[in-house]
Design a protein around this motif. Structure first.
Motif, PDB file in Angstrom:
ATOM      1  N   PRO A  48      16.319  -0.015   9.653  1.00  0.00           N
ATOM      2  CA  PRO A  48      17.340   0.416  10.917  1.00  0.00           C
ATOM      3  C   PRO A  48      17.289   1.678  11.235  1.00  0.00           C
ATOM      4  N   ALA A  49      16.609   2.543  10.530  1.00  0.00           N
ATOM      5  CA  ALA A  49      16.639   3.982  10.803  1.00  0.00           C
ATOM      6  C   ALA A  49      15.501   4.733  10.184  1.00  0.00           C
ATOM      7  N   GLY A  50      14.372   4.147  10.108  1.00  0.00           N
ATOM      8  CA  GLY A  50      13.170   4.692   9.630  1.00  0.00           C
ATOM      9  C   GLY A  50      12.824   4.217   8.157  1.00  0.00           C
ATOM     10  N   ASP A  51      11.594   4.370   7.965  1.00  0.00           N
ATOM     11  CA  ASP A  51      11.117   3.905   6.341  1.00  0.00           C
ATOM     12  C   ASP A  51      11.241   5.300   5.732  1.00  0.00           C
ATOM     13  N   LEU A  52      12.458   5.595   5.029  1.00  0.00           N
ATOM     14  CA  LEU A  52      12.790   6.902   4.092  1.00  0.00           C
ATOM     15  C   LEU A  52      11.623   7.304   3.322  1.00  0.00           C
ATOM     16  N   THR A  53      11.493   6.493   2.546  1.00  0.00           N
ATOM     17  CA  THR A  53      10.430   6.884   1.425  1.00  0.00           C
ATOM     18  C   THR A  53       8.889   7.240   1.793  1.00  0.00           C
ATOM     19  N   THR A  54       8.489   6.415   2.727  1.00  0.00           N
ATOM     20  CA  THR A  54       7.001   6.624   3.646  1.00  0.00           C
ATOM     21  C   THR A  54       7.132   7.952   4.225  1.00  0.00           C
ATOM     22  N   GLU A  55       8.213   8.095   4.935  1.00  0.00           N
ATOM     23  CA  GLU A  55       8.249   9.467   5.860  1.00  0.00           C
ATOM     24  C   GLU A  55       8.594  10.761   5.051  1.00  0.00           C
ATOM     25  N   THR A  56       9.085  10.600   3.716  1.00  0.00           N
ATOM     26  CA  THR A  56       9.380  11.479   2.987  1.00  0.00           C
ATOM     27  C   THR A  56       7.977  12.022   2.152  1.00  0.00           C
ATOM     28  N   LEU A  57       7.415  10.899   1.810  1.00  0.00           N
ATOM     29  CA  LEU A  57       6.177  11.229   1.118  1.00  0.00           C
ATOM     30  C   LEU A  57       4.924  11.902   2.023  1.00  0.00           C
ATOM     31  N   GLY A  58       5.247  11.785   3.223  1.00  0.00           N
ATOM     32  CA  GLY A  58       4.323  12.138   4.446  1.00  0.00           C
ATOM     33  C   GLY A  58       2.926  11.302   4.253  1.00  0.00           C
ATOM     34  N   ILE A  59       3.096   9.959   3.996  1.00  0.00           N
ATOM     35  CA  ILE A  59       1.720   9.150   3.798  1.00  0.00           C
ATOM     36  C   ILE A  59       1.707   8.160   5.001  1.00  0.00           C
ATOM     37  N   GLY A  60       2.373   8.277   5.981  1.00  0.00           N
ATOM     38  CA  GLY A  60       2.450   7.338   7.192  1.00  0.00           C
ATOM     39  C   GLY A  60       1.201   7.533   7.863  1.00  0.00           C
ATOM     40  N   ALA A  61       0.432   8.350   7.949  1.00  0.00           N
ATOM     41  CA  ALA A  61      -0.785   8.414   8.826  1.00  0.00           C
ATOM     42  C   ALA A  61      -2.028   7.717   7.961  1.00  0.00           C
ATOM     43  N   ALA A  62      -2.030   7.625   6.826  1.00  0.00           N
ATOM     44  CA  ALA A  62      -3.112   7.469   5.992  1.00  0.00           C
ATOM     45  C   ALA A  62      -3.820   5.802   6.185  1.00  0.00           C
ATOM     46  N   PRO A  63      -4.808   5.692   6.397  1.00  0.00           N
ATOM     47  CA  PRO A  63      -5.342   4.225   6.737  1.00  0.00           C
ATOM     48  C   PRO A  63      -5.178   3.548   5.700  1.00  0.00           C
ATOM     49  N   ALA A  64      -4.902   2.203   5.984  1.00  0.00           N
ATOM     50  CA  ALA A  64      -4.509   1.287   4.792  1.00  0.00           C
ATOM     51  C   ALA A  64      -4.915  -0.297   5.208  1.00  0.00           C
ATOM     52  N   ARG A  65      -4.665  -0.980   4.336  1.00  0.00           N
ATOM     53  CA  ARG A  65      -5.313  -2.371   4.477  1.00  0.00           C
ATOM     54  C   ARG A  65      -4.202  -3.195   3.538  1.00  0.00           C
ATOM     55  N   VAL A  66      -3.904  -4.372   4.009  1.00  0.00           N
ATOM     56  CA  VAL A  66      -3.043  -5.238   3.153  1.00  0.00           C
ATOM     57  C   VAL A  66      -3.457  -6.732   3.187  1.00  0.00           C
ATOM     58  N   GLU A  67      -3.455  -7.254   2.175  1.00  0.00           N
ATOM     59  CA  GLU A  67      -3.835  -8.784   2.135  1.00  0.00           C
ATOM     60  C   GLU A  67      -2.575  -9.637   1.406  1.00  0.00           C
ATOM     61  N   PHE A  68      -2.558 -10.990   1.984  1.00  0.00           N
ATOM     62  CA  PHE A  68      -1.694 -11.866   1.490  1.00  0.00           C
ATOM     63  C   PHE A  68      -2.282 -12.912   0.887  1.00  0.00           C
ATOM     64  N   ARG A  69      -2.224 -13.183  -0.523  1.00  0.00           N
ATOM     65  CA  ARG A  69      -2.952 -14.254  -1.146  1.00  0.00           C
ATOM     66  C   ARG A  69      -1.861 -15.211  -1.751  1.00  0.00           C
ATOM     67  N   ALA A  70      -2.260 -16.493  -1.844  1.00  0.00           N
ATOM     68  CA  ALA A  70      -1.445 -17.330  -2.516  1.00  0.00           C
ATOM     69  C   ALA A  70      -1.746 -17.504  -4.037  1.00  0.00           C
ATOM     70  N   ARG A  71      -0.431 -17.231  -4.752  1.00  0.00           N
ATOM     71  CA  ARG A  71      -0.390 -17.129  -6.260  1.00  0.00           C
ATOM     72  C   ARG A  71      -0.783 -18.525  -6.685  1.00  0.00           C
TER      73      ARG A  71
END
Length: 285
Positions: A20-43
């Motif tokens: 509702p008002a930003g991602d407090l943890t990601t913003e505080t850690l200063g990691i928002g600009a890092a390139p990232a990848r995510v995968e969803f897999r069935a367990r």
């Protein structure tokens, strides 16, 4: 099934509900600009569903690229890749939990529906409108992804006379059926019945479809024989307490169709989420 069941506005509201008002943890850690990848897999083995909505959630969360590998309705085994997304850590962190929750919940419904459909063959399995209020579009997509059909989307589309309606009717069954046919000639008269006497009365009145509420399979089979002996052949719908545990028994009982709400209360499927940072390893969630 490739279309999103929700509009972009509705998906934005889901994102806003979680952020509702930003991602407090990601913003505080200063990691928002890092390139990232995510995968969803069935367990585990499942019927995938909701991956199109998940893809759009990632796209709406920021500058991301998302690929669906298992569209809604696809049966998958444990370890199967459902979707992947690439973008900034800020965008992926904003969307991933909402997307995971959606895929797990919808896949749980689809998987449960598919199990009942398999058990009930060759009968059609229709899922009722007894879904959680506010989730109809997603619930309908999920049961259809499992191979079920929709019993009725709401009160506006079918004639289904319940005992609660009949409390206010003085007319005999025959007069009631004639009224329904006269005023709604394109619709079939469907009546939910609770005992054998009601079955015979409404069948003799000409109701085309009888919805048998909580009739065990052996009682249903006996009723089918009585109807045939009387020269009556309404379509019989087994409903109330029908699930994967007894669908096969109903299929061999003489029922023409099953109506159930059981998939809506199925446990969510289990989806593993793996994050990766460019140049580093990943982490499962």
């Amino acid at each position: 099934m490739s279309d999103c069941a929700l509009s972009d506005d509705a998906l934005y509201r889901l994102l806003a509900d979680d952020v509702p008002a930003g991602d407090l943890t990601t913003e505080t850690l200063g990691i928002g600009a890092a390139p990232a990848r995510v995968e969803f897999r069935a367990r585990g083995a499942m019927r995938a569903c909701g991956t199109e909505e998940a893809r759009r959630l990632f796209e709406l969360a920021g500058d991301t690229r998302c690929e669906v590998r298992a569209g809604s309705g696809t049966p998958v085994e444990a370890g199967a890749l459902l979707l992947s997304a690439e973008g900034s850590a800020a965008a992926l962190h904003r969307a991933w939990k909402t997307a995971q929750n959606l895929v797990e919940w919808m896949s749980g419904i689809a998987t449960a529906a598919a199990a009942i459909v398999d058990a009930a063959r060759p009968l059609a399995v229709a899922c009722t409108r007894k879904n959680v209020p506010g989730t109809k579009a997603l619930s309908v997509k999920a049961v259809r992804a499992g191979g079920a059909i929709v019993h009725r989307l709401g009160l506006s589309e079918t004639l289904l006379v319940f005992a609660e309606h009949r409390l206010f009717i003085d007319a005999e069954p025959g007069a009631t059926v004639r009224r329904l046919r006269a005023l709604q000639p394109e619709k079939r008269a469907v009546v939910e019945v609770g005992d054998a006497d009601e079955v015979l009365a409404w069948a003799e009145a000409g109701a085309e479809i009888l919805q048998l509420e909580k009739f065990p399979p052996d009682r249903l089979a006996a009723l089918r024989e009585r109807l045939q002996a009387a020269g009556l052949a309404p379509l019989l719908v087994a409903t109330g307490g029908v699930g994967v545990h007894n669908a096969a028994a109903y299929a061999s009982s003489g029922a023409d169709m099953i109506a159930t709400s059981a998939p809506y209360t199925a446990p969510p499927a289990d989806v593993a989420v793996r994050f990766e940072c460019a140049g580093k390893g990943g982490r499962h969630a």
